[in-house]
Design an enzyme around this catalytic site. Structure first.
Site: not given
Length: 122
Positions: A6, A62, A73, A76, A88, A106, A114
């Site tokens: 992540r 790509r 995609c 959020e 993200r 992050y 975070r």
């Protein structure tokens, strides 16, 4: 072993160039930090906050050679007061790394989201 990697970053503006630059930077750093090879990537899930709609961040993957990797995609959830211009990325990949060895990153302003996983200078 399948793992999730992540990361998050902020685009400097809602422009194609800014979205692509932020996505490229984060994706490249995640791949390098976790020694991920394209053939080991099962899929990549990319989200952007609703204020980033200038272009699809997946185009960058790509361009970076992930042409055979399934990409998705999404937008959020539009939470009031949430950080703006956030991209993200969640990479699902095969790796020998243990869960606590995976490096989540992050970057930029998202380091506040975070701080325990913040991973990089500007």
């Amino acid at each position: 072993m399948m793992r999730g990697v992540r990361g998050a970053t902020c685009a400097r503006a809602n422009s194609r160039e800014a979205v692509f630059e932020a996505t490229r930077d984060l994706l490249a750093r995640l791949i390098a930090a976790n020694r991920i090879e394209a053939e080991h990537i099962a899929s990549v899930f990319i989200t952007a906050t609703p204020d980033l709609n200038a272009d699809y961040p997946a185009y960058v993957a790509r361009e970076m050679g992930l042409s055979r990797v399934p990409l998705l995609c999404a937008t959020e959830i539009d939470v009031p007061g949430a950080m703006k211009r956030v991209i993200r990325i969640l990479i699902h990949c095969e790796t020998e790394m243990k869960q606590d060895e995976v490096r989540h990153l992050y970057l930029r302003e998202t380091a506040r989201l975070r701080p325990d996983l913040a991973g990089g200078e500007e």
